[in-house]
Write an enzyme that holds these catalytic residues in place. Structure first.
Site, short mmCIF file in Angstrom:
data_model
loop_
_atom_site.label_atom_id
_atom_site.label_comp_id
_atom_site.label_asym_id
_atom_site.label_seq_id
_atom_site.Cartn_x
_atom_site.Cartn_y
_atom_site.Cartn_z
N GLU A 218 0.67 -1.13 1.82
CA GLU A 218 -0.75 -1.41 1.99
C GLU A 218 -1.12 -2.86 1.67
OE1 GLU A 218 -2.88 1.78 -0.01
OE2 GLU A 218 -2.23 3.19 1.55
N GLU A 314 2.70 7.42 5.43
CA GLU A 314 1.98 7.94 4.27
C GLU A 314 0.65 8.57 4.63
OE1 GLU A 314 1.56 5.47 0.67
OE2 GLU A 314 -0.36 6.46 0.35
#
Length: 463
Positions: A218, A314
């Site tokens: 991220e 994810e």
């Protein structure tokens, strides 16, 4: 004739269907969770049924597999089970026998994530001190929990594909001298590339070869209470093209780089990296998360860069998706069907296991849900809705399967695969509020099925 076969034949005749020359098996999970991958019987197509056409001659991406992340939290809970229960759980999760889940893809964290009891890297130094030669590098923090868990999974499935993602470089490589916040010092790019190589070599030496890595989990998010950092696309491209890519090529580890590892809402970020020639040379594909944006972003980038793979890496269950109808339906529609229809070669959920309080963790999510919940006080294992959503494909789609063409609608989304042995698998979901009737057209023997709203059904047959 066995009693089981007689029962199946009786059920078919009751439904008005003759036994099919190519028997179709089917498994259903209902919207309320009352039925969970329960065997059901197909019938002759009904009048007015929606036709789903499966075309095995039209093929798309080959599949790596399905799974979830073995985080520190997951490994701690699994290793905390008594040996017999641990072995049984891992066999159920990673085995490919009848009724086992068949996971064959997992993700590790390079150092701590929010689902670690402590924040650590593999080369921590006292504040103000550095280790540019990586003399103190060690994967010892993983030795008691993560490594044994992955090795035990590999013993069950030697073909298990393992990838890894860092949440942060060691603090001494960053502004602020902390794993929380800050950014990587450009002067340390070369050192950080060597850090990756040391990690990959150490894991390979420990019996865990790594197929893929991403450079940052991220990279457009800097958490306030757990490791992470922002890393703009132009700087990631520089790091991959100038430092990490050449270092991996020189090390000859066979590990490939996946770019992005973040949400669907910013496809321009991986596009920026892939338009950099030096970086693109070392990038095998793009990894995506589910927390913002739309799954269609995967197709947008794949169309522009058809030579690059797509992975979904994810998505977590949790309190924001309560109940079977919402949580199960969302996982089936967006991930198992949506992501694979949009080129994903693999689908990974977040924590493989958490405790009843959604931990252990330090910072970050306080209401996440694992694929299974393990109560460390009793050793009880609860299979959550994500377990069954994964199972609708992981049990039936073998490594190397090819996605094939199938019609799909908003009301009745579908995805289909052809396994290496020639068998076909179709997953369908009823996204409406009423019962739905399907007519599945594949070859000379169409079959039908009627299933309730919010239910998913997997069909498996040989053409």
């Amino acid at each position: 004739m066995s009693a089981r076969r007689a029962l199946v034949l009786a059920s078919l005749l009751t439904l008005g269907a003759a036994p099919s020359p190519a028997p179709v098996r089917a498994w259903l999970t209902s919207a309320d969770g009352a039925q969970r991958l329960a065997p059901v019987v197909v019938s002759r197509p009904q009048r007015g049924a929606t036709t789903i056409t499966v075309d095995a001659a039209k093929r798309y991406q080959s599949m790596v597999g399905f799974g979830a992340a073995i985080t520190d939290a997951s490994a701690i809970l699994i290793q905390g089970l008594p040996p017999a229960r641990r072995a049984a759980l891992l066999q159920d999760l990673f085995g490919r026998g009848d009724g086992e889940l068949g996971l064959n893809f997992t993700r590790l964290t390079i150092g701590a994530s929010d689902f670690s009891p402590e924040h650590y890297s593999f080369d921590d130094m006292p504040t103000g001190q550095r280790d540019p030669d990586l003399a103190r590098f060690s994967i010892a923090p993983n030795a008691k929990t993560v490594l044994p868990t992955v090795r035990q999974a590999l013993a069950i499935d030697p073909g298990l594909v393992v990838m890894a993602s860092p949440w942060s470089p060691p603090g001494w490589m960053k502004t602020g001298d902390s794993m929380v916040g800050g950014v990587l010092n450009p002067a340390d790019y070369g050192i950080y590339a060597r850090y990756f190589v040391r990690y990959l070599k150490a894991y390979a030496a420990a019996g865990v070869p790594m197929r893929y890595v991403t450079v940052q989990n991220e990279p457009d998010f800097s958490p306030k209470d757990y490791p992470g950092m922002r890393w703009p696309a132009i700087d990631r491209a520089r790091f991959i093209g100038r430092d990490l890519g050449p270092a991996l090529a020189q090390a000859k580890l066979g590990t490939e780089v996946l770019e992005w590892d973040h949400n669907w809402d910013q496809p321009e970020q991986p596009e920026t990296v892939l338009t950099d020639p030096a970086a693109a040379r070392h990038v095998a594909g793009v990894a995506w998360h589910c927390y913002a944006g739309d799954v269609a972003a995967q197709t947008r980038v794949q169309v522009k860069h058809p030579d690059k793979d797509v992975f979904f890496t994810e998505c977590s269950g949790g309190g924001w998706r309560p109940g079977w109808k919402t949580g199960f339906g969302d996982t089936i529609q967006r991930l198992m069907i949506g992501s694979t229809r949009r080129w994903a070669r693999g689908v990974l959920l977040w924590n493989l296991a958490l405790n009843p309080k959604g931990g252990p963790h330090k910072g970050g999510c306080n209401n996440c849900r694992g694929v299974v919940t393990i109560d460390p006080a009793t050793g009880t294992v609860t299979r959550e809705l994500e377990y069954y959503a994964l199972g609708h494909l992981s049990r039936f789609v073998a490594p190397g399967a090819r996605r094939i063409a199938t019609t799909s609608t908003t009301q009745l989304p579908t995805v289909a695969f052809r396994n290496p042995d020639g068998g076909l698998v179709l997953l369908a979901y009823n996204a409406t509020d009423t019962a739905a009737s399907l007519r599945v057209a594949s070859g000379r023997h169409p079959f039908g099925y009627s299933f309730p709203p919010g239910a998913a059904v997997t069909f498996a047959w040989r053409p």
